[in-house]
Design a protein around this motif. Structure first.
Motif, short mmCIF file in Angstrom:
data_model
loop_
_atom_site.label_atom_id
_atom_site.label_comp_id
_atom_site.label_asym_id
_atom_site.label_seq_id
_atom_site.Cartn_x
_atom_site.Cartn_y
_atom_site.Cartn_z
N GLN A 259 0.84 -1.20 0.00
CA GLN A 259 0.00 0.00 0.00
C GLN A 259 0.88 1.25 0.00
O GLN A 259 0.64 2.18 -0.76
N ASN A 260 1.90 1.26 0.85
CA ASN A 260 2.79 2.43 0.95
C ASN A 260 3.62 2.63 -0.30
O ASN A 260 3.94 3.75 -0.66
N ALA A 261 3.98 1.54 -0.98
CA ALA A 261 4.81 1.63 -2.19
C ALA A 261 3.99 2.02 -3.42
O ALA A 261 4.42 2.82 -4.23
N ILE A 262 2.79 1.44 -3.54
CA ILE A 262 1.97 1.67 -4.74
C ILE A 262 1.31 3.03 -4.71
O ILE A 262 1.28 3.74 -5.70
N ALA A 263 0.73 3.37 -3.57
CA ALA A 263 -0.01 4.63 -3.47
C ALA A 263 0.29 5.32 -2.14
O ALA A 263 -0.56 5.36 -1.25
N PRO A 264 1.51 5.86 -1.99
CA PRO A 264 1.88 6.45 -0.70
C PRO A 264 1.02 7.63 -0.29
O PRO A 264 0.89 7.92 0.90
N ASP A 265 0.44 8.32 -1.25
CA ASP A 265 -0.40 9.49 -0.94
C ASP A 265 -1.87 9.15 -0.81
O ASP A 265 -2.69 10.02 -0.54
N GLN A 266 -2.23 7.88 -1.05
CA GLN A 266 -3.61 7.43 -0.97
C GLN A 266 -3.82 6.67 0.33
O GLN A 266 -3.08 5.73 0.61
N PRO A 267 -4.85 7.03 1.11
CA PRO A 267 -5.10 6.24 2.31
C PRO A 267 -5.69 4.88 1.94
O PRO A 267 -6.33 4.74 0.89
N PRO A 268 -5.47 3.87 2.78
CA PRO A 268 -6.10 2.57 2.50
C PRO A 268 -7.62 2.72 2.54
O PRO A 268 -8.14 3.61 3.21
N GLN A 269 -8.31 1.86 1.83
CA GLN A 269 -9.76 1.96 1.71
C GLN A 269 -10.45 0.71 2.22
O GLN A 269 -9.98 -0.40 1.98
N ILE A 270 -11.57 0.93 2.91
CA ILE A 270 -12.42 -0.17 3.34
C ILE A 270 -13.83 0.10 2.86
O ILE A 270 -14.18 1.23 2.54
N THR A 271 -14.63 -0.96 2.81
CA THR A 271 -16.03 -0.83 2.41
C THR A 271 -16.90 -1.28 3.57
O THR A 271 -16.69 -2.36 4.13
N LEU A 272 -17.85 -0.43 3.93
CA LEU A 272 -18.80 -0.78 4.98
C LEU A 272 -20.00 -1.45 4.34
O LEU A 272 -20.51 -0.97 3.32
N GLY A 273 -20.44 -2.55 4.92
CA GLY A 273 -21.54 -3.31 4.34
C GLY A 273 -22.81 -3.20 5.17
O GLY A 273 -22.98 -2.29 5.99
N GLU A 274 -23.67 -4.17 4.96
CA GLU A 274 -24.96 -4.21 5.62
C GLU A 274 -24.83 -4.50 7.11
O GLU A 274 -23.76 -4.85 7.59
N GLU A 275 -25.93 -4.35 7.82
CA GLU A 275 -25.94 -4.73 9.23
C GLU A 275 -26.24 -6.22 9.32
O GLU A 275 -26.81 -6.81 8.41
N GLY A 276 -25.84 -6.80 10.43
CA GLY A 276 -26.11 -8.22 10.58
C GLY A 276 -25.38 -8.80 11.78
O GLY A 276 -25.02 -8.10 12.72
N GLY A 277 -25.14 -10.10 11.66
CA GLY A 277 -24.50 -10.84 12.73
C GLY A 277 -23.49 -11.82 12.16
O GLY A 277 -22.90 -11.57 11.10
N GLU A 278 -23.33 -12.94 12.82
CA GLU A 278 -22.34 -13.94 12.41
C GLU A 278 -22.57 -14.45 10.98
O GLU A 278 -21.62 -14.65 10.24
N ARG A 279 -23.82 -14.66 10.61
CA ARG A 279 -24.10 -15.18 9.26
C ARG A 279 -23.59 -14.21 8.19
O ARG A 279 -22.93 -14.63 7.23
N GLU A 280 -23.87 -12.93 8.36
CA GLU A 280 -23.42 -11.94 7.37
C GLU A 280 -21.89 -11.80 7.41
O GLU A 280 -21.26 -11.67 6.36
N LEU A 281 -21.33 -11.88 8.60
CA LEU A 281 -19.88 -11.80 8.75
C LEU A 281 -19.21 -12.99 8.06
O LEU A 281 -18.22 -12.83 7.34
N ASP A 282 -19.78 -14.17 8.24
CA ASP A 282 -19.21 -15.40 7.66
C ASP A 282 -19.38 -15.48 6.14
O ASP A 282 -18.74 -16.31 5.50
N ALA A 283 -20.23 -14.61 5.57
CA ALA A 283 -20.39 -14.59 4.11
C ALA A 283 -19.10 -14.15 3.42
O ALA A 283 -18.90 -14.41 2.25
N CYS A 284 -18.24 -13.47 4.18
CA CYS A 284 -16.90 -13.13 3.69
C CYS A 284 -16.94 -12.36 2.37
O CYS A 284 -16.35 -12.76 1.38
N THR A 285 -17.64 -11.23 2.39
CA THR A 285 -17.80 -10.42 1.18
C THR A 285 -16.67 -9.43 0.97
O THR A 285 -16.60 -8.79 -0.07
#
Length: 184
Positions: A65-91
């Motif tokens: 991440q630091n080598a490819i895009a040192p000026d770009q912050p890392p990115q995450i995606t927030l998904g739906e609400e849920g519990g273990e089942r949604e978490l285990d879907a591994c999206t």
């Protein structure tokens, strides 16, 4: 005289070098030995192997991440609400965990370490973060490490607008990072 030594021609073919055929064999042997060693480690000490390989993966991921895009912050995606089942879907998305909804804790989003959650293991306070689809850049403002299965009360008082969570590789610990909009 046909066939006499004086008229017979001898063709000497150049000898093939064996050096070219040894390198691939040695290379294959090294790869097989490394694979067998890794297999033995996962059988003898699975938790330690997971911790070491996970640490290497996080270090490589952070360095990349630091080598490819040192000026770009890392990115995450927030998904739906849920519990273990949604978490285990591994999206690859961080799921808003209903079980952690508590008035004293900001909305909490979790992802398994092996499903993209490990991106946060290399972050520390001050790390800038981009949330997919948001114009605001966030910053890590607080962090907590707790044993797995710790009650939500262990997070009481954590700062930030939202919290992201994943587990450490090969350890009985979870990592919680509080994010808040970065100061301009």
């Amino acid at each position: 005289m046909p066939g006499s030594a004086a008229t017979r021609r001898v063709f000497i073919m150049p000898r093939k070098s064996r050096r070219g055929s040894v390198a691939p064999i040695v290379g294959c042997a090294v790869v097989v030995a490394a694979g067998l060693s890794l297999l033995a480690c996962t059988w003898v000490a699975p938790t330690d192997t997971e911790r070491v390989l996970g640490s290497v993966k996080v270090a490589v991921q952070t360095a990349t991440q630091n080598a490819i895009a040192p000026d770009q912050p890392p990115q995450i995606t927030l998904g739906e609400e849920g519990g273990e089942r949604e978490l285990d879907a591994c999206t690859g998305e961080f799921i808003e965990m209903i079980a952690y909804r508590d008035g004293s804790v900001p909305p909490l989003y979790a992802a398994h370490n092996n499903c993209g959650g490990d991106i946060i293991l290399g972050w520390k306070q001050g790390t800038m973060v981009q949330i997919a689809g948001a114009d605001t850049v966030y910053q890590v403002v607080d962090e907590r490490d707790t044993p797995k299965g710790a009650p939500v009360e262990a997070l009481t008082g954590i700062g930030g607008e939202l919290v992201v969570q994943t587990c450490f590789y090969g350890e009985d610990r979870m990592r919680f990072l509080a994010l808040a909009p970065a100061a301009a």
